[in-house]
Structure formats: structure tokens, C-alpha cells
Scaffold this motif. Structure first.
Motif, mmCIF file in Angstrom:
data_model
loop_
_atom_site.group_PDB
_atom_site.id
_atom_site.type_symbol
_atom_site.label_atom_id
_atom_site.label_comp_id
_atom_site.label_asym_id
_atom_site.label_seq_id
_atom_site.Cartn_x
_atom_site.Cartn_y
_atom_site.Cartn_z
ATOM 1 N N GLU A 91 11.103 7.585 -2.415
ATOM 2 C CA GLU A 91 11.414 8.042 -1.061
ATOM 3 C C GLU A 91 10.138 8.238 -0.245
ATOM 4 O O GLU A 91 10.051 7.827 0.911
ATOM 5 C CB GLU A 91 12.211 9.345 -1.122
ATOM 6 C CG GLU A 91 12.713 9.803 0.222
ATOM 7 C CD GLU A 91 13.575 11.052 0.126
ATOM 8 O OE1 GLU A 91 13.667 11.737 1.157
ATOM 9 O OE2 GLU A 91 14.120 11.347 -0.944
ATOM 10 N N GLY A 92 9.136 8.855 -0.847
ATOM 11 C CA GLY A 92 7.876 9.083 -0.154
ATOM 12 C C GLY A 92 7.130 7.805 0.171
ATOM 13 O O GLY A 92 6.619 7.627 1.282
ATOM 14 N N LEU A 93 7.074 6.887 -0.781
ATOM 15 C CA LEU A 93 6.378 5.624 -0.547
ATOM 16 C C LEU A 93 7.118 4.757 0.470
ATOM 17 O O LEU A 93 6.492 4.071 1.276
ATOM 18 C CB LEU A 93 6.186 4.870 -1.862
ATOM 19 C CG LEU A 93 5.172 5.512 -2.815
ATOM 20 C CD1 LEU A 93 5.246 4.876 -4.188
ATOM 21 C CD2 LEU A 93 3.760 5.428 -2.251
ATOM 22 N N LYS A 94 8.443 4.820 0.457
ATOM 23 C CA LYS A 94 9.223 4.082 1.459
ATOM 24 C C LYS A 94 8.942 4.651 2.843
ATOM 25 O O LYS A 94 8.750 3.908 3.811
ATOM 26 C CB LYS A 94 10.717 4.165 1.124
ATOM 27 C CG LYS A 94 11.604 3.428 2.086
ATOM 28 C CD LYS A 94 11.499 1.940 1.891
ATOM 29 C CE LYS A 94 12.547 1.229 2.710
ATOM 30 N NZ LYS A 94 11.987 0.112 3.453
ATOM 31 N N GLY A 95 8.894 5.963 2.950
ATOM 32 C CA GLY A 95 8.554 6.590 4.224
ATOM 33 C C GLY A 95 7.172 6.191 4.698
ATOM 34 O O GLY A 95 6.961 5.890 5.870
ATOM 35 N N PHE A 96 6.221 6.157 3.770
ATOM 36 C CA PHE A 96 4.860 5.723 4.091
ATOM 37 C C PHE A 96 4.870 4.290 4.605
ATOM 38 O O PHE A 96 4.300 3.981 5.649
ATOM 39 C CB PHE A 96 3.966 5.840 2.855
ATOM 40 C CG PHE A 96 2.576 5.307 3.052
ATOM 41 C CD1 PHE A 96 1.570 6.137 3.510
ATOM 42 C CD2 PHE A 96 2.267 3.980 2.773
ATOM 43 C CE1 PHE A 96 0.277 5.659 3.702
ATOM 44 C CE2 PHE A 96 0.985 3.490 2.958
ATOM 45 C CZ PHE A 96 -0.011 4.328 3.425
ATOM 46 N N ALA A 97 5.524 3.392 3.869
ATOM 47 C CA ALA A 97 5.540 1.973 4.235
ATOM 48 C C ALA A 97 6.222 1.738 5.582
ATOM 49 O O ALA A 97 5.802 0.880 6.355
ATOM 50 C CB ALA A 97 6.223 1.159 3.142
ATOM 51 N N ASP A 98 7.248 2.519 5.871
ATOM 52 C CA ASP A 98 8.000 2.336 7.109
ATOM 53 C C ASP A 98 7.325 2.949 8.332
ATOM 54 O O ASP A 98 7.484 2.451 9.436
ATOM 55 C CB ASP A 98 9.407 2.940 6.976
ATOM 56 C CG ASP A 98 10.302 2.152 6.049
ATOM 57 O OD1 ASP A 98 9.961 0.999 5.717
ATOM 58 O OD2 ASP A 98 11.345 2.702 5.635
ATOM 59 N N ALA A 99 6.582 4.035 8.129
ATOM 60 C CA ALA A 99 6.104 4.798 9.282
ATOM 61 C C ALA A 99 4.590 4.784 9.487
ATOM 62 O O ALA A 99 4.122 5.195 10.547
ATOM 63 C CB ALA A 99 6.582 6.255 9.152
ATOM 64 N N CYS A 100 3.841 4.323 8.518
ATOM 65 C CA CYS A 100 2.383 4.418 8.609
ATOM 66 C C CYS A 100 1.738 3.068 8.946
ATOM 67 O O CYS A 100 2.321 2.022 8.684
ATOM 68 C CB CYS A 100 1.835 4.969 7.295
ATOM 69 S SG CYS A 100 2.393 6.668 6.990
ATOM 70 N N PRO A 101 0.542 3.120 9.529
ATOM 71 C CA PRO A 101 -0.139 1.880 9.910
ATOM 72 C C PRO A 101 -0.394 0.968 8.710
ATOM 73 O O PRO A 101 -0.851 1.411 7.658
ATOM 74 C CB PRO A 101 -1.469 2.364 10.500
ATOM 75 C CG PRO A 101 -1.245 3.783 10.882
ATOM 76 C CD PRO A 101 -0.226 4.314 9.912
ATOM 77 N N LYS A 102 -0.092 -0.286 8.891
ATOM 78 C CA LYS A 102 -0.293 -1.275 7.826
ATOM 79 C C LYS A 102 -1.777 -1.532 7.557
ATOM 80 O O LYS A 102 -2.133 -2.147 6.561
ATOM 81 C CB LYS A 102 0.422 -2.572 8.188
ATOM 82 C CG LYS A 102 1.934 -2.421 8.198
ATOM 83 C CD LYS A 102 2.618 -3.653 8.730
ATOM 84 C CE LYS A 102 4.123 -3.580 8.717
ATOM 85 N NZ LYS A 102 4.747 -2.348 9.011
ATOM 86 N N THR A 103 -2.629 -1.034 8.429
ATOM 87 C CA THR A 103 -4.072 -1.217 8.268
ATOM 88 C C THR A 103 -4.697 -0.184 7.326
ATOM 89 O O THR A 103 -5.880 -0.311 6.991
ATOM 90 C CB THR A 103 -4.768 -1.134 9.639
ATOM 91 O OG1 THR A 103 -4.420 0.120 10.248
ATOM 92 C CG2 THR A 103 -4.342 -2.288 10.538
ATOM 93 N N MET A 104 -3.942 0.804 6.910
ATOM 94 C CA MET A 104 -4.488 1.824 6.017
ATOM 95 C C MET A 104 -4.813 1.203 4.662
ATOM 96 O O MET A 104 -4.072 0.363 4.162
ATOM 97 C CB MET A 104 -3.502 2.983 5.851
ATOM 98 C CG MET A 104 -3.323 3.788 7.126
ATOM 99 S SD MET A 104 -2.326 5.266 6.875
ATOM 100 C CE MET A 104 -3.462 6.250 5.882
ATOM 101 N N MET A 105 -5.920 1.638 4.063
ATOM 102 C CA MET A 105 -6.342 1.053 2.789
ATOM 103 C C MET A 105 -5.339 1.318 1.670
ATOM 104 O O MET A 105 -5.277 0.580 0.696
ATOM 105 C CB MET A 105 -7.732 1.522 2.399
ATOM 106 C CG MET A 105 -7.850 2.958 2.021
ATOM 107 S SD MET A 105 -9.559 3.292 1.543
ATOM 108 C CE MET A 105 -9.299 4.575 0.361
#
Length: 141
Positions: A91-105
Motif C-alpha cells: 500500500e505504501g509503495l503504491k502510494g509512493f509510485a502514484d503520488a511522488c515524482p518519478k525523478t526521485m532516486m
């Protein structure tokens, strides 16, 4: 640079955790070597969280920008994954992938872990686009 070495150590900590090795001692050494002015950095707080010295509330308080919130989301989810809390991690990683910049390392690692969790059936029922970790940004100006 010591701050960069702490971020690298966090990555190493996760990699070793994935293969069942404990890197607490190494993380403690790198964290202890930081000068005092860096002890409030987000990486320092994440390291403390991983070592059981800081709480999730401490992580929340250290997040000052959207990228910080995303960083906290990622590292919190990765610890969930290392501790076999697969549904919470998914759930947390899905939230990260959906809402966070794709440029993050951290983004490629999050996608790789999501793929593994999906293959293992842990993504069923995980809603898209909602970060699971709700953090309030604190204006420190």
C-alpha cells in the motif's frame, strides 16, 4: 561527503536486509559520524527510525517538502517490507509510485518492489493514487 554517505548507507541497509543480513552496526557508525548540524536531516531521522531510535511521528516532523514526504513514504514502506508486513508495504509503495515524482532516486526501487509484491499477490485491493502515509508538512520558516 557524510550526508551522501548516510543516504548511500540507507540503500545498503535495505539491500542487506533484502538478503537477510543485518546492517544495524554499519548504519550506527555512519550515523554517529555526522556532524551535529546534520542531526536533524531527514536521512539522519530515517536512520534513527530504522534503528528504533525515532518514531513515525519524528519522520513526519522531519518532512519539510513534498519530496521529503515521498522519501518518508518510501523508507517507511521499505522497512515494512523488510519486516514482512507485505500488505502495508504494498500500500505504501503504491502510494509512493502514484503520488511522488518519478525523478526521485528511490522511484526505480519502489517500482521493482511493487512488481515483486504484485507477483506474490499483495497488491490486490490496494487503491491507486492514495499515499498510505498521511503526513502534515510543517512550515519551518
Amino acid at each position: 561527503h557524510r550526508a551522501a554517505s548516510l543516504r548511500a548507507m540507507l540503500g545498503r541497509y535495505l539491500a542487506l536486509g533484502r538478503i537477510g543480513e543485518n546492517a544495524d552496526a554499519e548504519l550506527k557508525v555512519v550515523k554517529a559520524s555526522l556532524p551535529f548540524e546534520q542531526t536533524t536531516s531527514l536521512d539522519y531521522v530515517v536512520a534513527g527510525y530504522y534503528l528504533g531510535q525515532r518514531s513515525l511521528a519524528d519522520l513526519s516532523a522531519a518532512a519539510r517538502t513534498i519530496e521529503d514526504v515521498c522519501t518518508v513514504q518510501f523508507y517507511k514502506s521499505e522497512l515494512d517490507l523488510m519486516q514482512n508486513r507485505f500488505e502495508i508495504a504494498a500500500e505504501g509503495l503504491k502510494g509512493f509510485a502514484d503520488a511522488c515524482p518519478k525523478t526521485m532516486m528511490e522511484y526505480p526501487s519502489a517500482l521493482a518492489d511493487l512488481k515483486r509484491l504484485e507477483n506474490d499477490g499483495y497488491l490486490r485491493g490496494v487503491a491507486a493514487g492514495k499515499p498510505s502515509l498521511t503526513l502534515k508538512l510543517v512550515d519551518r520558516r
